[in-house]
Design an enzyme around this catalytic site. Structure first.
Site, PDB file in Angstrom:
ATOM      1  N   ASP A  14      -9.197   9.276   4.468  1.00  0.00           N
ATOM      2  CA  ASP A  14     -10.404   8.443   4.460  1.00  0.00           C
ATOM      3  C   ASP A  14     -10.440   7.650   5.760  1.00  0.00           C
ATOM      4  O   ASP A  14     -10.207   6.444   5.782  1.00  0.00           O
ATOM      5  CB  ASP A  14     -10.421   7.502   3.253  1.00  0.00           C
ATOM      6  N   ASP A  45      -5.903   1.954   2.903  1.00  0.00           N
ATOM      7  CA  ASP A  45      -6.659   2.836   2.003  1.00  0.00           C
ATOM      8  C   ASP A  45      -6.230   4.296   2.134  1.00  0.00           C
ATOM      9  O   ASP A  45      -7.010   5.167   2.528  1.00  0.00           O
ATOM     10  CB  ASP A  45      -8.165   2.704   2.244  1.00  0.00           C
TER      11      ASP A  45
END
Length: 269
Positions: A195, A214
């Site tokens: 991501d 993340d």
């Protein structure tokens, strides 16, 4: 994931889940992020320092915080990522608490005002991650095959061109799915971040790469799965003209075929 026009930095009041309030204790609780699936991130700040707490409601299978905790614990042996302090779940949702790491998100106003420096830091940070994480020791997968299964789930749920980015809305569903079924040859297998949207790179104030955050989708895949989205996301956050800066800083020439494929895969999966 961070899509254009999706909720990101909260602009109004955010209800704090009971478990986050309990974890915070006497610390101040500040909502700092809301993703498009309703996942929330809070900054917990007190005399003991700063922590970050993620929370996602039960029944949100797209966000696997237990999986992210495992990926962070694995990756931090080689690259700067947050240290997991606590995780858990109950009938209401799942949470993950991590230690703060130095640096500012690349969407911080400091970097929105200097996007060329930020885009270069993103490219260099991505190259560091791809070079440092050992493919042969990675237990996580982010292959095309795995992601195609997710694309098919979304198609079965009724998603189609109206749900895609503008770049892909001219394709009909059958044509788009057909393109995904013909992936380009692997350029270089790496452990991908999964991501690489702009907010997930942290930078020092001089523009040097600081850390990745993340990592819930981290896994082995072609490096273009990360590169194509990292460069694309600079358009969403900074405007056009900075994708080439990411590629230059990474040390690679753009590959139009792989860029087009992995952007479509990102959109549909």
């Amino acid at each position: 994931m961070s899509r254009p026009l999706a909720p990101e930095i909260p602009s109004g009041p955010v209800a704090v889940p009971e478990v986050i309030a309990a974890l915070a204790g006497d610390d101040a609780v500040t909502p700092v992020w809301c993703n498009e699936l309703g996942g929330l991130t809070f900054r917990l700040h007190g005399t003991g320092g700063v922590r970050y707490a993620k929370w996602v409601a039960a029944g949100t299978p797209e966000i696997d915080l237990a999986g992210e905790a495992a990926r962070l614990a694995w990756a931090r042996r080689w690259v700067p990522v947050p240290r997991v302090l606590e995780r858990g779940s109950d009938a209401e949702g799942t949470w993950l608490v991590t230690e703060a790491v130095p640096g500012r998100s690349a969407v911080d106003p400091r970097w929105s005002a200097d996007p060329a420096t930020a885009a270069a830091g993103i490219g260099r940070g991505l190259r560091l991650l791809h070079d440092a994480l050992p493919v042969d020791r990675c237990p996580f997968d982010w292959s095309v095959e795995r992601r195609l299964a997710r694309a098919d789930e979304r198609i079965a749920a009724g998603e189609g061109p109206a749900d895609w980015f503008p770049e892909h809305r001219h394709l009909d569903l059958a044509e788009a799915r057909g393109r995904l079924g013909e992936p380009p040859a692997i350029d270089r297998l790496v452990v991908c971040h999964g991501d690489t949207c702009v907010p997930n790179t942290l930078l020092h104030d001089d523009g040097r790469f600081a850390a990745h955050v993340d990592l819930g989708s981290l896994g082995v895949a072609d490096r273009w799965a990360d590169l194509a989205v990292a460069a694309w996301s600079t358009e969403w956050n900074y405007g056009p003209g900075y994708d080439g800066v990411v590629y230059d800083a990474y040390g690679i020439d753009p590959d139009p075929e792989r860029i087009a494929y992995y952007r479509l895969l990102w959109d549909m999966a």
